[in-house]
Write an enzyme that holds these catalytic residues in place. Structure first.
Site, PDB file in Angstrom:
ATOM      1  N   GLU A  67       0.838  -1.192   0.000  1.00  0.00           N
ATOM      2  CA  GLU A  67       0.000   0.000   0.000  1.00  0.00           C
ATOM      3  C   GLU A  67       0.876   1.245   0.000  1.00  0.00           C
ATOM      4  OE1 GLU A  67      -1.937  -1.416   3.951  1.00  0.00           O
ATOM      5  OE2 GLU A  67      -2.034   0.754   4.009  1.00  0.00           O
ATOM      6  N   CYS A  83      -3.088  -4.571   4.099  1.00  0.00           N
ATOM      7  CA  CYS A  83      -1.928  -5.373   4.496  1.00  0.00           C
ATOM      8  C   CYS A  83      -1.979  -6.812   3.985  1.00  0.00           C
ATOM      9  CB  CYS A  83      -1.796  -5.393   6.019  1.00  0.00           C
ATOM     10  SG  CYS A  83      -1.532  -3.771   6.731  1.00  0.00           S
ATOM     11  N   THR A 123     -11.053  -0.884  14.455  1.00  0.00           N
ATOM     12  CA  THR A 123     -10.086  -1.742  13.758  1.00  0.00           C
ATOM     13  C   THR A 123      -9.916  -3.087  14.458  1.00  0.00           C
ATOM     14  OG1 THR A 123      -8.239  -0.810  14.999  1.00  0.00           O
ATOM     15  CG2 THR A 123      -8.750   0.222  12.891  1.00  0.00           C
ATOM     16  N   HIS A 171      -1.253 -11.715  11.504  1.00  0.00           N
ATOM     17  CA  HIS A 171      -0.955 -10.314  11.184  1.00  0.00           C
ATOM     18  C   HIS A 171      -0.699  -9.590  12.501  1.00  0.00           C
ATOM     19  CE1 HIS A 171      -0.871  -6.466   9.308  1.00  0.00           C
ATOM     20  NE2 HIS A 171      -1.955  -6.028   9.927  1.00  0.00           N
ATOM     21  N   LYS A 191       0.427  -6.653  20.596  1.00  0.00           N
ATOM     22  CA  LYS A 191      -0.568  -7.251  21.481  1.00  0.00           C
ATOM     23  C   LYS A 191      -1.658  -8.054  20.766  1.00  0.00           C
ATOM     24  CE  LYS A 191       1.322  -5.716  25.226  1.00  0.00           C
ATOM     25  NZ  LYS A 191       0.857  -4.638  26.109  1.00  0.00           N
ATOM     26  N   ASN A 212       5.060  -2.474  12.518  1.00  0.00           N
ATOM     27  CA  ASN A 212       4.159  -3.151  11.592  1.00  0.00           C
ATOM     28  C   ASN A 212       4.548  -2.788  10.172  1.00  0.00           C
ATOM     29  OD1 ASN A 212       2.026  -4.214  10.155  1.00  0.00           O
ATOM     30  ND2 ASN A 212       0.507  -2.753  10.892  1.00  0.00           N
ATOM     31  N   SER A 269      -7.007  -4.796   6.088  1.00  0.00           N
ATOM     32  CA  SER A 269      -8.194  -3.994   6.367  1.00  0.00           C
ATOM     33  C   SER A 269      -9.049  -3.907   5.121  1.00  0.00           C
ATOM     34  CB  SER A 269      -7.782  -2.598   6.821  1.00  0.00           C
ATOM     35  OG  SER A 269      -7.180  -2.680   8.085  1.00  0.00           O
TER      36      SER A 269
END
Lengths: 140, 350
Positions: free
Chosen positions: B81, B113, B203, B236, B241, B268, B298
């Site tokens: 992206e 992603c 999200t 992913h 966390k 990330n 996403s």
């Protein structure tokens, strides 16, 4: 700094793949490819993929950069002797000038060399960075 | 077992890092925020790097491990992206640089992603159908985040690449794969916008967790496998966390997740995220082990793959730098230098 589509297209293979030329008369190699051997003047040449690792023979640090290179300054340009003996002039990247020394081992990498503003072409090409050898044995 | 798999894998992480604490200080975040995200520092592409150069590095490492003549690769899928050109394929630059051109398919894929994972699925399918002998899927990003946004703590640069080919030449044979997608607006970037926008807490549950859980449960149901059948679980990793939480919800213990968890160290890397985790697992996996990998994108969707490691892996692990080699090789940048590298200054051309 306008980048010409024709120039980028014509030179892409040597710039992307480190393709040089070997003289069929004297056997010596050069980069970038030329129509005539710079060592003996012969036109009998063949394309060769050059080794991607080498040693810094000498270098210079440019503070007064050309237009379009301010974000690279200070810009390190090195004369690299590839492992087959071919000499290549190219930027060093991923280094601080204080960390560069003659004799340091480097490897070829593809990087942005020139960018034509926000709307023009991006010229990718050859740079060298400090060599990273794969370690032996398994990781934890 | 299916008839295709991973023949070679490669990673690349740029040299530069910025500490999350430096970002927190500059933008006046509460100092505990980076710890809450589970990210200590992130990788930053140098001023002469972009998704294409990162992708070429990762793909070169994948080809070294695969030992395949580049001319035998019949498809190059580039998931990102962070396209250097909005119109002009990145895949052709990668293919040209690696000697794969001209007899190949090549295209850029977009699914936030998850685009590179779709590229893997497509390449595996093309191999199994006999259309191509080998395919290359590359995931690489120089992830964008608006300065001061919470996303800036994690949005990082890096990539991973995989040569996909016949099972008989694979280091990890595809056992099965299950994909789950819906139209879920959790994270997006409009055409001329430099930075993405996101739905904050949205999200999480309806996007990341729902899609990964659905894909993994779908795979387990389809194959009859249980979490205990897997030696590694890679998800992913938008932060440090979420992957541990989704693993817990699905019944995978923490020890099976940690080997493939790279975001705490490098941030990330978007299309590189789960795939760098898979690369790190392949760096250390042993023959006979079973790997679950579930990238997420996403918009939203997730693929859950099961791979079985073969005897060929051991000899190929040493053929290119490992993810840990790249994690260890680092130079810290302060915020001002990071801002220069990521083009955050408004300037005329000099």
């Amino acid at each position: 700094m306008r980048l010409s589509p024709a120039m980028l297209w014509r030179t892409r293979i040597p710039r992307y793949r480190l393709v040089g030329r070997e003289c069929l008369e004297c056997g010596r190699r050069h980069y970038p490819p030329r129509p005539v051997c710079p060592h003996c003047g012969s036109r009998r040449l063949r394309d060769v993929v050059l080794p991607r690792t080498g040693t810094v023979e000498t270098y210079t640090v440019i503070y007064t950069v050309m237009e379009g290179f301010r974000d690279r300054a200070p810009h390190v340009i090195a004369l690299v002797r590839l492992d087959d003996g071919t000499r290549v002039l190219a930027p060093l990247t991923d280094v601080d000038p204080s960390g560069v020394s003659t004799g340091m081992r480097v490897e070829a990498t593809l990087r942005r060399i020139r960018v034509d503003g926000d709307t023009g072409l991006i010229g990718y090409g050859l740079s060298f960075r400090p060599l990273m050898e794969p370690r032996q044995g398994a990781s934890k | 077992m299916r008839k295709s798999g991973i023949v070679g894998w490669g990673a690349y992480i740029p040299r530069y890092r910025i500490r999350a604490s430096e970002i927190a200080t500059l933008w006046g975040w509460e100092p505990g925020v980076p710890h809450g995200l589970g990210v200590e520092e992130k990788a930053v592409a140098g001023v002469d790097e972009d998704a294409v150069t990162i992708g070429v590095e990762a793909a070169r490492n994948a080809l070294r491990r695969a030992g395949v003549d580049p001319a035998r690769i019949g498809a190059v899928f580039f998931g990102t992206e962070s396209k250097p050109y909005a119109v002009k394929p990145s895949a052709t630059i990668v293919a040209e640089a690696l000697g794969i051109t001209p007899n190949t398919m090549a295209s850029d894929l977009e699914f936030a992603c998850r685009a590179a994972s779709e590229g893997m699925r497509a390449a595996l399918g093309l191999v199994e159908s006999g259309f191509i002998e080998y395919g290359l899927a590359v995931g690489a990003d120089t992830a964008q985040a608006s300065p001061g946004d919470v996303l800036e703590f994690t949005a990082a640069s890096g990539g991973a690449a995989f040569v996909l080919g016949p099972a008989g030449d694979s280091v990890a044979v595809l056992e099965d794969v299950y994909t789950y997608v819906t139209d879920t607006p959790d994270f997006w970037r409009r055409g001329l916008s430099p930075y993405p926008a996101h739905g904050e807490g949205f999200t999480g549950e309806p996007a990341y967790f729902h899609h990964i859980e659905s894909a993994v449960r779908g795979l387990l149901e389809k194959t009859g496998l249980r979490p205990s059948d897997f030696d590694y679980a890679v998800f992913h990793q938008p932060n440090g966390k979420f992957p541990l939480r989704v693993a817990k919800k699905l019944g995978f213990p923490r020890e099976k997740v940690l080997p493939g968890l790279v975001t705490p160290h490098v941030g990330n890397t978007y299309n590189g995220s789960a795939l760098l985790g898979l690369a790190r697992v392949l760096d250390q996996a042993r023959p006979g082990q079973r790997i679950l990998v579930a990238p997420f994108g996403s918009g939203s969707g997730s693929d859950a793959y099961s791979f079985i490691v073969t005897d060929r892996i051991v000899e190929r692990q040493i053929l290119a730098p490992r993810v840990d080699d790249y994690i260890a090789r680092k130079t810290y940048a302060d915020y001002a230098t990071y801002a220069k590298m990521r083009g955050l200054y408004i300037r005329t051309t000099f």
